[in-house]
Design a protein around this motif. Structure first.
Motif, short mmCIF file in Angstrom:
data_model
loop_
_atom_site.label_atom_id
_atom_site.label_comp_id
_atom_site.label_asym_id
_atom_site.label_seq_id
_atom_site.Cartn_x
_atom_site.Cartn_y
_atom_site.Cartn_z
N GLY A 101 -10.90 9.29 2.57
CA GLY A 101 -12.01 10.17 2.91
C GLY A 101 -12.41 10.07 4.37
N LYS A 102 -12.20 8.89 4.98
CA LYS A 102 -12.58 8.69 6.37
C LYS A 102 -11.49 9.12 7.36
CE LYS A 102 -16.66 6.70 5.93
NZ LYS A 102 -17.91 7.31 6.48
N VAL A 103 -10.21 8.92 7.00
CA VAL A 103 -9.13 9.07 7.98
C VAL A 103 -8.17 10.22 7.63
CG1 VAL A 103 -7.22 7.86 9.12
CG2 VAL A 103 -9.27 6.59 8.47
N GLY A 104 -8.04 10.57 6.37
CA GLY A 104 -7.05 11.54 5.96
C GLY A 104 -7.29 12.94 6.51
N THR A 105 -6.20 13.69 6.70
CA THR A 105 -6.30 15.10 7.08
C THR A 105 -6.68 15.92 5.84
OG1 THR A 105 -3.99 15.58 6.57
CG2 THR A 105 -4.49 14.76 8.79
N ALA A 106 -7.03 17.18 6.07
CA ALA A 106 -7.38 18.03 4.95
C ALA A 106 -6.21 18.15 3.96
CB ALA A 106 -7.79 19.42 5.45
N VAL A 214 7.27 -6.45 -4.28
CA VAL A 214 7.93 -5.16 -4.11
C VAL A 214 8.93 -5.21 -2.96
CG1 VAL A 214 7.53 -2.73 -3.50
CG2 VAL A 214 5.93 -3.91 -5.02
N THR A 215 10.07 -4.57 -3.13
CA THR A 215 11.03 -4.37 -2.05
C THR A 215 11.03 -2.90 -1.65
OG1 THR A 215 12.47 -6.19 -2.72
CG2 THR A 215 13.46 -4.47 -1.37
N ILE A 216 10.91 -2.64 -0.35
CA ILE A 216 10.96 -1.28 0.18
C ILE A 216 12.28 -1.13 0.92
CG2 ILE A 216 9.83 0.42 1.67
CD1 ILE A 216 7.21 -1.14 1.25
N ASP A 217 13.14 -0.26 0.42
CA ASP A 217 14.52 -0.15 0.91
C ASP A 217 14.78 1.26 1.40
OD1 ASP A 217 17.19 -0.52 1.47
OD2 ASP A 217 17.83 -0.61 -0.63
N ASN A 218 14.72 1.44 2.73
CA ASN A 218 14.99 2.75 3.35
C ASN A 218 14.11 3.86 2.75
OD1 ASN A 218 16.96 2.01 5.29
ND2 ASN A 218 18.49 1.87 3.66
N LEU A 219 12.84 3.59 2.68
CA LEU A 219 11.89 4.60 2.22
C LEU A 219 11.70 5.63 3.33
CD1 LEU A 219 9.63 5.62 0.27
CD2 LEU A 219 8.06 4.08 1.51
N ARG A 220 11.95 6.88 3.00
CA ARG A 220 11.79 7.98 3.98
C ARG A 220 10.49 8.71 3.69
NH1 ARG A 220 16.09 9.18 7.11
NH2 ARG A 220 15.27 11.27 7.50
N VAL A 221 9.63 8.76 4.72
CA VAL A 221 8.32 9.37 4.57
C VAL A 221 8.16 10.47 5.62
CG1 VAL A 221 5.83 8.97 4.56
CG2 VAL A 221 7.38 7.16 3.81
N PRO A 222 7.82 11.70 5.21
CA PRO A 222 7.59 12.76 6.19
C PRO A 222 6.53 12.34 7.22
CG PRO A 222 7.67 13.68 3.98
CD PRO A 222 7.65 12.18 3.82
N ALA A 223 6.71 12.78 8.45
CA ALA A 223 5.82 12.37 9.53
C ALA A 223 4.37 12.78 9.27
CB ALA A 223 6.31 12.96 10.85
N ASP A 224 4.17 13.89 8.55
CA ASP A 224 2.80 14.34 8.31
C ASP A 224 2.11 13.52 7.22
OD1 ASP A 224 4.04 15.30 6.03
OD2 ASP A 224 3.63 17.41 6.43
N GLN A 225 2.83 12.52 6.66
CA GLN A 225 2.21 11.62 5.70
C GLN A 225 1.81 10.27 6.33
OE1 GLN A 225 4.65 13.47 1.89
NE2 GLN A 225 4.36 11.26 1.97
N MET A 226 1.95 10.19 7.66
CA MET A 226 1.36 9.04 8.34
C MET A 226 -0.15 9.21 8.31
SD MET A 226 1.73 7.62 12.27
CE MET A 226 3.28 6.76 12.03
N LEU A 227 -0.86 8.16 7.97
CA LEU A 227 -2.31 8.20 7.94
C LEU A 227 -2.82 7.84 9.33
CD1 LEU A 227 -4.73 8.64 6.04
CD2 LEU A 227 -4.67 6.18 5.53
#
Length: 386
Positions: A101-106, A214-227
């Motif tokens: 609520g404080k940081v996220g985009t619409a 948890v192991t995170i192995d080459n997780l691909r995240v779209p740039a617009d999902q950076m908070l």
């Protein structure tokens, strides 16, 4: 405790719902060793929705109650270990919703925040890392999980530990380190690149999904999902952690108020050596000391909430509140068990569970000793300034 008419009205509805509906589920077999099952969570949330007390600290227009108002409501939701789950005021969701609520985009709010506010799914916050890997724990600067930009995506690799609710979560907030510094990413769960190695066996059992490695192995995240922005992750973590620490205090204060009620009722009806237990000074004094600690916890929460409501980051104040409240509630829970004797260590009431949960709470969001160390550093800095 300071309150407003609107907060008091919401809190009264929450308390009525928890006492008349949620309490009856406390012995449900779906409450497992790694937390209540999601089918139970969703059943309770449907009942909360029908009662008009789902996510009660958010108003219909999407705004958040003040922290002092939130305290009034969350204390009541904590009167049962299942209350925060039913009302959608539980960690880590409550803190994650606040941060979004404080940081996220619409766009991020529409996709990731909305289902959490509606209670349709759970979330997880991926920050802590395994000590065996030399990763981040109370010292987040030790973070080993890395993220590298690849075109319009970020690729994340690393391991995380003690990730509450990862098993079964719908939304994840993943912290990783770029060349700029710490970053946060929003991810849809489950994702095959995020593998749950195991769910740890821990002393507490109130949080769905338990606490996972948890192991995170080459997780691909779209740039617009950076908070927010690259390198600003620690700043956002503080936005989340100060009120989240205080929310823990609120919820577990509610649990200890209920434990005190149960222990007091037991002491008043249980006879020993010709009179009720409460008439024996050793027992009556313990319950009296609990009343004092509970009142002091309420005052500490109200003071810290007032500081946060001024717009201050409140890291120092939330550290003090977290230490004072968690240690006081440990004393309360311990005395409730002691007053009830053999009954206090059984699962016949929630007193035994509250004792276990409060013991874990002294470590959640930073152990007591880490907060004291941080406060001592502030004392040293302030002394040098003078």
């Amino acid at each position: 405790m300071f309150s407003t008419d609107r907060a008091q009205a919401i809190a009264d509805r929450v308390e009525s719902f928890v006492r008349t509906v949620v309490v009856s589920y406390e012995g449900d077999p779906r409450c497992g060793f790694h937390g209540p099952g999601d089918d139970l969570v969703m059943e309770l949330r449907e009942k909360a929705r029908a009662a008009g007390v789902l996510t009660p600290h958010f108003l219909p227009d999407g705004s958040h109650l003040t922290q002092r108002e939130t305290a009034t409501v969350l204390i009541r939701s904590g009167l049962s270990p299942l209350g925060p789950l039913a009302c959608n005021t539980m960690a880590p969701d409550e803190g994650n919703m606040y941060l979004l609520g404080k940081v996220g985009t619409a766009q991020q709010k529409a996709h990731f925040l909305a289902p959490l506010l509606e209670g349709r799914g759970r979330s997880a916050f991926f920050m802590t890392e395994p000590a065996t890997d030399g990763g981040a724990g109370s010292d987040p600067s030790m973070m080993q999980t890395i993220c590298v930009q690849d075109g319009n995506h970020w690729v994340i690799n690393g391991r995380k530990a003690f990730i509450t609710g990862a098993q079964g979560a719908m939304v994840g907030i993943v912290m990783a380190k770029s060349t700029d510094g710490a970053c946060m990413f929003l991810v849809d769960l489950p994702d095959p690149a995020i593998r749950i190695d195991r769910v740890l066996d821990t002393i507490d059992s109130s949080m769905p999904g338990g606490h996972a490695v948890v192991t995170i192995d080459n997780l691909r995240v779209p740039a617009d999902q950076m908070l927010g922005q690259s390198g600003e992750g620690f700043k956002y973590a503080q936005i989340r952690l100060s009120p989240a620490r205080l929310s823990h205090c609120m919820r577990w204060l509610g649990a200890c108020i209920r434990a005190q009620e149960i222990a007091s009722a037991y002491a008043c009806r249980r006879m020993a050596f010709g009179k009720p237990l409460v008439d024996h000074e050793g027992v009556g004094f313990m319950l009296a000391e609990n009343l004092i600690d509970l009142q002091q916890c309420e005052l500490m929460i109200d003071w810290c909430a007032g500081v946060l409501d001024t717009g201050a980051l409140g890291t120092v104040e939330s550290s003090m509140a977290k230490v004072a409240v968690s240690e006081a509630l440990m004393r309360v829970a311990d005395k409730c068990v002691q007053v009830m004797g053999g009954m206090g260590v059984t699962g016949d009431t929630i007193v035994e569970q509250v004792f276990r949960e409060i013991r874990a709470f002294r470590i959640y969001d930073g152990p007591t000793e880490v907060h004291k160390w941080s406060l001592a550093k502030k004392i040293k800095r302030d002394h040098k300034l003078h």
